[in-house]
Design a protein around this motif. Structure first.
Motif, PDB file in Angstrom:
ATOM      1  N   GLY A 304      22.576  17.705  40.302  1.00  0.00           N
ATOM      2  CA  GLY A 304      22.656  16.540  41.518  1.00  0.00           C
ATOM      3  C   GLY A 304      23.867  16.878  42.481  1.00  0.00           C
ATOM      4  O   GLY A 304      25.001  17.159  41.810  1.00  0.00           O
ATOM      5  N   VAL A 305      23.799  16.891  43.527  1.00  0.00           N
ATOM      6  CA  VAL A 305      24.778  16.945  44.545  1.00  0.00           C
ATOM      7  C   VAL A 305      25.133  15.631  45.009  1.00  0.00           C
ATOM      8  O   VAL A 305      24.357  14.746  45.690  1.00  0.00           O
ATOM      9  N   LEU A 306      26.343  15.164  44.885  1.00  0.00           N
ATOM     10  CA  LEU A 306      26.878  13.887  45.389  1.00  0.00           C
ATOM     11  C   LEU A 306      27.336  13.874  46.883  1.00  0.00           C
ATOM     12  O   LEU A 306      28.061  14.676  47.385  1.00  0.00           O
ATOM     13  N   THR A 307      26.559  12.979  47.491  1.00  0.00           N
ATOM     14  CA  THR A 307      27.029  12.964  49.075  1.00  0.00           C
ATOM     15  C   THR A 307      27.120  11.308  49.409  1.00  0.00           C
ATOM     16  O   THR A 307      26.696  10.563  48.700  1.00  0.00           O
ATOM     17  N   ALA A 308      27.852  11.406  50.662  1.00  0.00           N
ATOM     18  CA  ALA A 308      28.041   9.794  51.194  1.00  0.00           C
ATOM     19  C   ALA A 308      26.583   9.513  51.507  1.00  0.00           C
ATOM     20  O   ALA A 308      25.915  10.486  52.182  1.00  0.00           O
ATOM     21  N   SER A 309      26.246   8.173  51.671  1.00  0.00           N
ATOM     22  CA  SER A 309      24.936   7.973  52.116  1.00  0.00           C
ATOM     23  C   SER A 309      24.824   8.082  53.617  1.00  0.00           C
ATOM     24  O   SER A 309      25.824   8.172  54.580  1.00  0.00           O
ATOM     25  N   GLY A 310      23.703   8.875  54.176  1.00  0.00           N
ATOM     26  CA  GLY A 310      23.776   9.333  55.492  1.00  0.00           C
ATOM     27  C   GLY A 310      23.274  10.665  55.505  1.00  0.00           C
ATOM     28  O   GLY A 310      22.780  10.983  54.514  1.00  0.00           O
ATOM     29  N   ASP A 311      23.453  11.343  56.657  1.00  0.00           N
ATOM     30  CA  ASP A 311      23.040  12.615  56.952  1.00  0.00           C
ATOM     31  C   ASP A 311      23.852  13.738  56.151  1.00  0.00           C
ATOM     32  O   ASP A 311      25.161  13.766  56.109  1.00  0.00           O
ATOM     33  N   ALA A 312      23.188  14.454  55.337  1.00  0.00           N
ATOM     34  CA  ALA A 312      24.008  15.622  54.639  1.00  0.00           C
ATOM     35  C   ALA A 312      23.072  16.745  54.322  1.00  0.00           C
ATOM     36  O   ALA A 312      21.745  16.673  53.959  1.00  0.00           O
ATOM     37  N   GLU A 313      23.268  17.965  54.795  1.00  0.00           N
ATOM     38  CA  GLU A 313      22.708  19.151  54.663  1.00  0.00           C
ATOM     39  C   GLU A 313      22.831  20.163  53.586  1.00  0.00           C
ATOM     40  O   GLU A 313      23.915  20.172  53.200  1.00  0.00           O
ATOM     41  N   ILE A 314      21.809  19.890  52.728  1.00  0.00           N
ATOM     42  CA  ILE A 314      21.994  20.655  51.380  1.00  0.00           C
ATOM     43  C   ILE A 314      21.043  21.774  51.314  1.00  0.00           C
ATOM     44  O   ILE A 314      19.693  21.643  51.757  1.00  0.00           O
ATOM     45  N   GLY A 315      21.695  23.039  51.095  1.00  0.00           N
ATOM     46  CA  GLY A 315      20.722  24.220  51.094  1.00  0.00           C
ATOM     47  C   GLY A 315      21.075  24.918  49.846  1.00  0.00           C
ATOM     48  O   GLY A 315      22.327  25.163  49.076  1.00  0.00           O
ATOM     49  N   ILE A 316      20.200  25.985  49.591  1.00  0.00           N
ATOM     50  CA  ILE A 316      20.445  26.958  48.553  1.00  0.00           C
ATOM     51  C   ILE A 316      20.198  28.380  48.990  1.00  0.00           C
ATOM     52  O   ILE A 316      18.985  28.418  49.528  1.00  0.00           O
ATOM     53  N   LYS A 317      21.187  29.222  49.008  1.00  0.00           N
ATOM     54  CA  LYS A 317      20.846  30.664  49.270  1.00  0.00           C
ATOM     55  C   LYS A 317      20.815  31.562  48.213  1.00  0.00           C
ATOM     56  O   LYS A 317      21.796  31.566  47.286  1.00  0.00           O
ATOM     57  N   LEU A 318      20.052  32.525  48.138  1.00  0.00           N
ATOM     58  CA  LEU A 318      19.740  33.475  47.055  1.00  0.00           C
ATOM     59  C   LEU A 318      20.654  34.736  47.440  1.00  0.00           C
ATOM     60  O   LEU A 318      20.637  35.385  48.495  1.00  0.00           O
ATOM     61  N   ILE A 319      21.528  35.133  46.517  1.00  0.00           N
ATOM     62  CA  ILE A 319      22.176  36.543  46.762  1.00  0.00           C
ATOM     63  C   ILE A 319      21.721  37.244  45.655  1.00  0.00           C
ATOM     64  O   ILE A 319      22.104  37.165  44.459  1.00  0.00           O
ATOM     65  N   LEU A 320      20.939  38.291  46.217  1.00  0.00           N
ATOM     66  CA  LEU A 320      20.401  39.485  45.103  1.00  0.00           C
ATOM     67  C   LEU A 320      20.671  40.836  45.600  1.00  0.00           C
ATOM     68  O   LEU A 320      20.648  40.860  47.112  1.00  0.00           O
ATOM     69  N   PRO A 321      20.427  41.826  44.869  1.00  0.00           N
ATOM     70  CA  PRO A 321      20.772  43.153  45.283  1.00  0.00           C
ATOM     71  C   PRO A 321      19.325  43.516  46.038  1.00  0.00           C
ATOM     72  O   PRO A 321      18.106  42.786  45.621  1.00  0.00           O
ATOM     73  N   GLU A 322      19.152  44.682  46.590  1.00  0.00           N
ATOM     74  CA  GLU A 322      17.848  45.163  47.283  1.00  0.00           C
ATOM     75  C   GLU A 322      16.986  45.532  45.953  1.00  0.00           C
ATOM     76  O   GLU A 322      15.839  45.550  46.007  1.00  0.00           O
ATOM     77  N   ASN A 323      17.671  46.293  44.868  1.00  0.00           N
ATOM     78  CA  ASN A 323      17.068  46.635  43.680  1.00  0.00           C
ATOM     79  C   ASN A 323      18.179  46.673  42.848  1.00  0.00           C
ATOM     80  O   ASN A 323      19.475  46.519  43.058  1.00  0.00           O
TER      81      ASN A 323
END
Length: 376
Positions: A304-323
């Motif tokens: 879980g990501v703890l945030t203050a109530s209100g607007d919060a932008e949570i995202g996940i970025k995948l970092i992978l090699p091409e092969n």
């Protein structure tokens, strides 16, 4: 003109008070000498007042006692159905107790119940002696465990919290050890008891934590009162998947103790939330020089990501090699998933191979060719 201007200013102040109530709640104050509000999964402090001031904490000491007891149970050196015998030292405890007599026997289960619900000092000593052989040896373990947890403000002198020179902790340290105890879910079987009995129903136990009956989402945890410590509590509660720990030390009376704890928890639940981000679908990762062209992937689950109530932008970025070159075995770390809150990375999760990709060799290629030839 001056009268109109003053009237405008007064109206503006009133409007701010009506439409911005959280502005008044940004720096709350509660009736106690020291306070901490902590989110349990992250350990993040959401509110503090004199958090590291060293103070006695009375029977909240038993949080550490119970932590070591449950760790002993997990290790298999102590069992809930073990029958323990009260020593003369245990029977001689004063303050809150269940009036154990020397030689009296009671199960670990009932002793924990008495320790948690009635804050029984004698029961705590019996448990301590069972775990470490003596209360002194047990106190050494208490201090060692406190050091492991980073409780730098704490020195224990006994296992039950009776006033003793040099027996000190802080609101922050109480929150830390409470958080550790809460990882043992079995504790809530005891902390949520309101009324129960030991000695085959002859002795009634009534919980010293009145929030068990009154606070929505309460989980426990422990109260304490002595002349030196004042009225204290470590109160834990859960709402919407978020657990909070409110520590109140040095309140003037039990009413202030419970009022401060419930108000502090309310403040946390109103102003904070815990969000578990959803992982995106993982692609297959191409393999070079392998018997298969790609491997499947899996990723650690985000917390879980703890945030203050209100607007919060949570995202996940995948970092992978091409092969990735063969060979690849299940469990090989191949990439990372970065969890970001408002653009800042707050978690890094391992992406690993779910399937294997053996490297191409002459023999494996020959076997593959023959298999295809005869299949045709």
């Amino acid at each position: 003109m001056k009268r109109h201007f003053l009237g405008f200013c007064l109206a503006a102040v009133l409007l701010i008070g009506v439409f911005c109530p959280l502005a008044r709640a940004e720096t709350p104050d509660f009736p106690a000498q020291a306070l901490v509000l902590m989110e349990a999964s992250t350990g993040q402090v959401l509110y503090e007042k004199s958090a590291h001031v060293q103070r006695p904490c009375a029977s909240i000491t038993k949080v550490m006692t119970l932590l070591l007891v449950f760790e002993a149970i997990d290790a298999g050196t102590l069992h809930l159905d073990d029958v323990l015998t009260a020593s003369a030292h245990a029977a001689g405890m004063g303050g809150s107790d269940i009036w154990l007599k020397e030689g009296e026997q009671m199960t670990v289960d009932d002793l924990i119940k008495a320790c948690v619900v009635m804050s029984a000092n004698d029961a705590a000593v019996v448990l301590a002696e069972a775990v470490a052989g003596s209360e002194d040896a047990f106190v050494e373990r208490m201090n060692a465990r406190a050091a492991e947890l980073g409780m730098n403000d704490t020195v224990f002198k006994n296992c039950n919290g009776l006033d003793e020179d040099g027996h000190i902790t802080s609101a922050y340290d109480v929150a830390v050890m409470s958080r550790a105890l809460m990882q043992h879910e079995k504790i809530f079987d005891y902390t949520l008891i309101w009324i129960d009995y030991v000695r085959d129903g002859q002795t009634q136990l009534v919980n010293t934590n009145k929030l068990v009956r009154t606070y929505d989402g309460i989980l426990g945890l422990k109260t304490g009162t002595t002349s030196a410590a004042g009225s204290c509590i470590s109160a834990a509660a859960e709402r919407n998947g978020m657990r909070l720990i409110a520590v109140v030390l040095g309140a003037e009376n039990t009413k202030d103790r419970f009022s401060a704890a419930s108000s502090l928890l309310d403040y946390g639940f109103v102003n904070w939330k815990l969000t578990t981000p959803e992982l995106p679908e993982l692609p297959e990762l191409p393999v070079t020089g392998g018997m298969v062209s790609a491997v499947s992937l899996e990723c650690e689950a985000p917390s879980g990501v703890l945030t203050a109530s209100g607007d919060a932008e949570i995202g996940i970025k995948l970092i992978l090699p091409e092969n990735v070159p063969a060979p690849v075995e299940p469990g090989n770390v191949l990439g990372t998933a970065k969890v970001a809150l408002n653009g800042d990375t707050v978690q890094s999760l391992k992406i690993t191979a779910k399937t294997e990709a053996p490297a191409i060799t002459f023999s494996s290629a020959l076997q593959y060719f023959l298999a295809c030839f005869f299949a045709a």
